[in-house]
Design a protein around this motif. Structure first.
Motif, short mmCIF file in Angstrom:
data_model
loop_
_atom_site.label_atom_id
_atom_site.label_comp_id
_atom_site.label_asym_id
_atom_site.label_seq_id
_atom_site.Cartn_x
_atom_site.Cartn_y
_atom_site.Cartn_z
N TYR A 112 0.82 -1.22 0.00
CA TYR A 112 0.00 0.00 0.00
C TYR A 112 0.85 1.26 0.00
N PHE A 113 1.94 1.25 0.79
CA PHE A 113 2.80 2.43 0.88
C PHE A 113 4.04 2.31 -0.02
N ASN A 114 4.04 1.29 -0.86
CA ASN A 114 5.12 1.10 -1.83
C ASN A 114 6.50 1.04 -1.16
N ILE A 115 6.57 0.24 -0.09
CA ILE A 115 7.83 0.07 0.64
C ILE A 115 8.50 -1.20 0.12
N GLY A 116 9.42 -1.03 -0.77
CA GLY A 116 10.09 -2.19 -1.35
C GLY A 116 11.47 -2.42 -0.75
N ILE A 117 11.82 -3.67 -0.57
CA ILE A 117 13.15 -4.06 -0.10
C ILE A 117 13.74 -4.98 -1.15
N ASN A 118 15.03 -4.84 -1.40
CA ASN A 118 15.67 -5.70 -2.38
C ASN A 118 15.30 -7.15 -2.12
#
Length: 244
Positions: A112-118
């Motif tokens: 939802y908050f576009n928190i991406g981790i590799n």
């Protein structure tokens, strides 16, 4: 609460040579798996479907969530480790609920908050979560370091990482914002349904195993195999991070 430490069980015996070979075969088997399987990715067909559809599609996303959990080797290995020495249903419910809360929270908020981790980094951490639980089950922390980690807190924390693993994949597939919230909620419901299905299968299998004379004799080797698989996944993902 029942102990999760194999070292505390007086009937534990050394595993037979046959069962010592089990973790070796498991390790080589994982080496033979395809890159897509080890990469914890959503299936290619599902990826295309996620990218193409718009609007609210509750049933479809519930199915995709359940499918991911039932076929997610990393989630299943961690769940197996968590319940390995849990005998009472109330204890199983507590730990599985903690994992579900952690997994659901970061999956929903991450997308939802576009928190991406590799994806390589997060999947490497997920591999370590399997290693952690296997070491906990064989009593390594008390023997080596003289302390016992808080198993409930660890289950919740690693649940957060497992959720980020999935959210990072979904973000990569650029899911449509049209119907995003209900679709994500449906996906999460599917994940929990899949978790219950997988948990039921694991509990049935391990319940029969516990009734055999060889359970405690082979429990150590099984957890060593699980630990080896976790280290293999960790190394594979780190290699991918530096090579990709």
């Amino acid at each position: 609460m029942c102990s999760t430490l194999l070292a505390d069980r007086k009937h534990v015996l050394r595993a037979s040579p046959t069962y010592r070979l089990f973790w070796i075969f498991l390790t080589f088997g994982l080496f033979g798996m395809s890159a897509d399987v080890l990469a914890h990715a959503v299936a290619e067909g599902d990826k295309g479907y996620i990218q193409e559809i718009t609007g609210v599609n509750l049933i479809a996303f519930m199915y995709l969530g359940a499918k991911h959990m039932v076929t997610g080797y990393d989630h299943l290995l961690f769940l197996l480790g968590v319940i390995f020495f849990l005998y009472q249903m109330k204890h199983i419910a507590i730990y599985v609920s903690l994992f579900a809360v952690g997994h659901s929270t970061t999956m929903l908020l991450g997308v939802y908050f576009n928190i991406g981790i590799n994806s390589y980094i997060i999947d490497a951490i997920i591999g370590l979560s399997i290693v952690y639980k296997a070491l906990d089950n064989i009593g390594a922390y008390q023997r080596w370091f003289g302390f016992q980690p808080n198993t409930k807190a660890a289950t919740l924390i690693f649940g957060f990482f497992h959720g980020f693993g999935l959210s990072s994949k979904i973000i990569e597939y650029d899911i449509s914002p049209d119907g995003l919230v209900p679709n994500l909620l449906a996906f999460n419901v599917g994940v929990e349904i899949g978790q219950l299905i997988a948990l039921a299968m694991i509990l049935i299998a391990i319940s029969f195993w516990r009734k055999t004379d060889g359970f405690f004799r082979h429990a150590y080797t099984t957890n060593v195999a699980m630990m080896s698989a976790g280290f293999l996944l960790f190394g594979y993902q780190l290699t991918g991070y530096f090579v990709a």
